[in-house]
Motif scaffolding. Structure first.
Motif, mmCIF file in Angstrom:
data_model
loop_
_atom_site.group_PDB
_atom_site.id
_atom_site.type_symbol
_atom_site.label_atom_id
_atom_site.label_comp_id
_atom_site.label_asym_id
_atom_site.label_seq_id
_atom_site.Cartn_x
_atom_site.Cartn_y
_atom_site.Cartn_z
ATOM 1 N N MET A 23 0.846 -1.192 0.000
ATOM 2 C CA MET A 23 0.000 0.000 0.000
ATOM 3 C C MET A 23 0.883 1.244 0.000
ATOM 4 N N VAL A 24 0.730 2.097 -1.023
ATOM 5 C CA VAL A 24 1.510 3.324 -1.122
ATOM 6 C C VAL A 24 0.752 4.456 -0.433
ATOM 7 N N SER A 25 1.328 5.005 0.642
ATOM 8 C CA SER A 25 0.694 6.026 1.475
ATOM 9 C C SER A 25 -0.556 5.447 2.143
ATOM 10 N N ASP A 26 -1.178 6.233 2.994
ATOM 11 C CA ASP A 26 -2.405 5.789 3.654
ATOM 12 C C ASP A 26 -3.555 5.825 2.657
ATOM 13 N N LEU A 27 -4.381 4.800 2.658
ATOM 14 C CA LEU A 27 -5.600 4.818 1.882
ATOM 15 C C LEU A 27 -6.742 5.331 2.749
ATOM 16 N N ALA A 28 -7.815 5.767 2.110
ATOM 17 C CA ALA A 28 -9.008 6.146 2.861
ATOM 18 C C ALA A 28 -9.630 4.902 3.493
ATOM 19 N N ASP A 29 -10.306 5.095 4.620
ATOM 20 C CA ASP A 29 -11.059 4.002 5.255
ATOM 21 C C ASP A 29 -10.181 2.788 5.560
ATOM 22 N N MET A 30 -9.137 3.012 6.347
ATOM 23 C CA MET A 30 -8.173 1.938 6.590
ATOM 24 C C MET A 30 -8.790 0.709 7.246
ATOM 25 N N ASP A 31 -9.772 0.887 8.108
ATOM 26 C CA ASP A 31 -10.406 -0.279 8.738
ATOM 27 C C ASP A 31 -11.054 -1.175 7.680
ATOM 28 N N GLU A 32 -11.710 -0.539 6.689
ATOM 29 C CA GLU A 32 -12.328 -1.294 5.605
ATOM 30 C C GLU A 32 -11.270 -1.958 4.723
ATOM 31 N N VAL A 33 -10.142 -1.276 4.520
ATOM 32 C CA VAL A 33 -9.051 -1.849 3.720
ATOM 33 C C VAL A 33 -8.521 -3.118 4.387
ATOM 34 N N LEU A 34 -8.270 -3.037 5.695
ATOM 35 C CA LEU A 34 -7.743 -4.193 6.423
ATOM 36 C C LEU A 34 -8.725 -5.362 6.387
ATOM 37 N N GLU A 35 -10.002 -5.062 6.462
ATOM 38 C CA GLU A 35 -10.999 -6.128 6.395
ATOM 39 C C GLU A 35 -11.053 -6.735 5.007
ATOM 40 N N ALA A 36 -10.940 -5.892 3.969
ATOM 41 C CA ALA A 36 -11.037 -6.381 2.589
ATOM 42 C C ALA A 36 -9.855 -7.257 2.214
ATOM 43 N N THR A 37 -8.660 -6.972 2.768
ATOM 44 C CA THR A 37 -7.484 -7.780 2.424
ATOM 45 C C THR A 37 -7.516 -9.153 3.084
ATOM 46 N N GLY A 38 -8.413 -9.354 4.026
ATOM 47 C CA GLY A 38 -8.573 -10.663 4.652
ATOM 48 C C GLY A 38 -7.305 -11.129 5.330
ATOM 49 N N ASN A 39 -6.892 -12.337 5.026
ATOM 50 C CA ASN A 39 -5.691 -12.891 5.658
ATOM 51 C C ASN A 39 -4.442 -12.691 4.815
ATOM 52 N N ARG A 40 -4.537 -11.880 3.772
ATOM 53 C CA ARG A 40 -3.362 -11.625 2.939
ATOM 54 C C ARG A 40 -2.446 -10.611 3.630
ATOM 55 N N PRO A 41 -1.137 -10.779 3.529
ATOM 56 C CA PRO A 41 -0.213 -9.812 4.130
ATOM 57 C C PRO A 41 -0.364 -8.435 3.468
ATOM 58 N N LEU A 42 -0.180 -7.390 4.272
ATOM 59 C CA LEU A 42 -0.260 -6.014 3.792
ATOM 60 C C LEU A 42 0.902 -5.222 4.383
ATOM 61 N N VAL A 43 1.655 -4.545 3.510
ATOM 62 C CA VAL A 43 2.785 -3.718 3.945
ATOM 63 C C VAL A 43 2.562 -2.302 3.438
ATOM 64 N N GLY A 44 2.709 -1.318 4.321
ATOM 65 C CA GLY A 44 2.535 0.082 3.952
ATOM 66 C C GLY A 44 3.858 0.721 3.577
ATOM 67 N N ILE A 45 3.860 1.546 2.518
ATOM 68 C CA ILE A 45 5.054 2.259 2.060
ATOM 69 C C ILE A 45 4.768 3.757 2.107
ATOM 70 N N GLY A 46 5.655 4.521 2.737
ATOM 71 C CA GLY A 46 5.458 5.966 2.785
ATOM 72 C C GLY A 46 4.195 6.349 3.525
ATOM 73 N N CYS A 47 3.788 5.544 4.469
ATOM 74 C CA CYS A 47 2.543 5.787 5.194
ATOM 75 C C CYS A 47 2.803 6.586 6.466
#
Length: 395
Positions: A172-196
């Motif tokens: 994920m490049v920078s913060d996205l809007a609605d981060m709680d929804e983003v984390l839920e949508a990615t499910g169990n897939r790993p997520l790494v933030g860049i420039g956040c």
């Protein structure tokens, strides 16, 4: 879905035989010294292991040659293969993750707010280089969705569809809007933030720009030129913008200039940057210099200065953030902070591969130190107040 990340890239050209031959020039002593220097830098940064780019840079070769050597390609000289493997072991590069050239075990999705930020292309290039070592590739996915009832929302449907398609994980490049929804949508897939922002530290793995250092470099530079009335355009639209504005204020306070630390509200767009620049220049107390939240905003401020009749940098100095192609263009020649995008992208890709490979443990956070690139827009100190405005005669 954009496939910018899968376009041709000369640094990953598997037929770069000329570079391989040139790299094997017999300068063993210098190579050993450079590898040790790189290892020391990694230790100083607290990095547990090097990236593919670290291995290549330490030997003065391209990432393509390093990758081919690690895979034992026939066209790479045996001595070079040996040197690359020795460097990889010294820098703790994960050789066990190395894949065969034709293996493609998965796709990584790079989630972005917009495709208009040229900084993204710099990041994606470094991400691709690191992922190539494990046979993976990347696709870039814009996630901003505009709805009538909300000014900006995240397209969680697109993220969920990527999960269903079986992507290995998300960057994920920078913060996205609605981060709680983003984390839920990615499910169990790993997520790494860049420039956040710092707000995400501890929630996901993060590779951030050290904005305290970055804004400090800009303010130090401008103060060294004699500027005291310095403003900042930013602070609106994202947590990262607020953090950069806070870092600007802290840097000004360090120089005893807290009372002069004006922040003109602005986001990361050229249009808002131009509006903010106009507000600064038509006020009763016009600053002699301004730092901006990013390069795009700075271009907007430059447009406002031109329209108001201010010469840059003689009457008004402008600095950006990101060191994108906009900053280095011959038109802008914009002073900017280089966030070390190559390292940001490589480290983030490495973290994601770690998680995909089963790494468990607390979420990690790395703050990468940026550097200053001074160009024409801050090439002069401030003029006296009476001579700063460019006089335009009207017959």
């Amino acid at each position: 879905m954009s496939s910018d990340a899968t376009s041709s890239d000369s640094s990953l050209d598997p037929h770069n035989d000329a570079a391989a031959a040139q790299a094997d020039d017999g300068s063993t002593g210098q190579m050993v010294e450079d590898v040790e220097s790189t290892a020391a830098e990694l230790d100083a940064d607290g990095a547990s292991r090097g990236t593919l780019r670290d291995v290549a840079n330490s030997l003065g070769i391209s990432s393509a040659v390093a990758l081919r050597a690690l895979r034992g390609a026939d066209e790479i000289k045996p001595r070079m293969v040996e040197r690359v493997r020795e460097a990889a072991e010294r820098l703790h590069f994960p050789l066990e993750e190395l894949s065969g050239e034709t293996e493609h075990r998965g796709v990584v999705a790079v989630l972005v707010n917009t495709m208009r930020n040229t900084w993204i292309s710099d990041l994606v290039r470094s991400i691709r280089i690191e992922l190539a070592a494990t046979g993976r590739t990347a696709v870039v996915v814009p996630t901003r969705r505009r709805l009538p009832e909300y000014p900006v929302a995240v397209d969680t449907d697109a993220i969920e569809n990527l999960v269903h398609l079986g992507v290995d994980g998300f960057l994920m490049v920078s913060d996205l809007a609605d981060m709680d929804e983003v984390l839920e949508a990615t499910g169990n897939r790993p997520l790494v933030g860049i420039g956040c922002s710092k707000e995400l530290v501890g929630r996901i793995d993060t590779v951030r720009i050290d904005d305290e250092v970055g804004q400090g470099l800009l303010v130090d530079h401008l103060v060294s030129l004699g500027h005291r009335e310095i403003a900042h355009v930013g602070g609106v639209g994202a947590a990262v913008a607020r953090e950069r504005a806070d870092a600007f204020r802290a840097a000004m306070a360090r120089h005893g200039l807290a009372d002069s630390a004006r922040v003109e509200p602005g986001d990361f767009t050229e249009q808002v940057g131009q509006t903010a620049g106009s507000m600064l220049l038509r006020g009763s107390q016009v600053p002699t210099a301004v730092t901006c939240a990013n390069d795009v905003t700075a271009v907007g401020v430059l447009s406002a200065a031109r329209e108001a009749g201010y010469d840059v940098p003689e009457a008004f100095a402008v600095a950006g953030y990101g060191n994108t192609s906009l900053a280095s263009s011959g038109v802008a020649e914009l002073t900017s902070v280089d966030p070390n995008s190559e390292r940001l992208g490589a480290l983030a890709a490495q973290m994601l591969v770690d998680r995909v490979s089963g790494h468990e443990g607390p979420f990690r956070d790395v703050a990468v130190a940026p550097s200053l690139v001074a160009r024409r827009t801050t090439a002069a100190g401030p003029r006296p107040e009476t001579t700063r405005r460019k006089r335009i005669s009207v017959d």
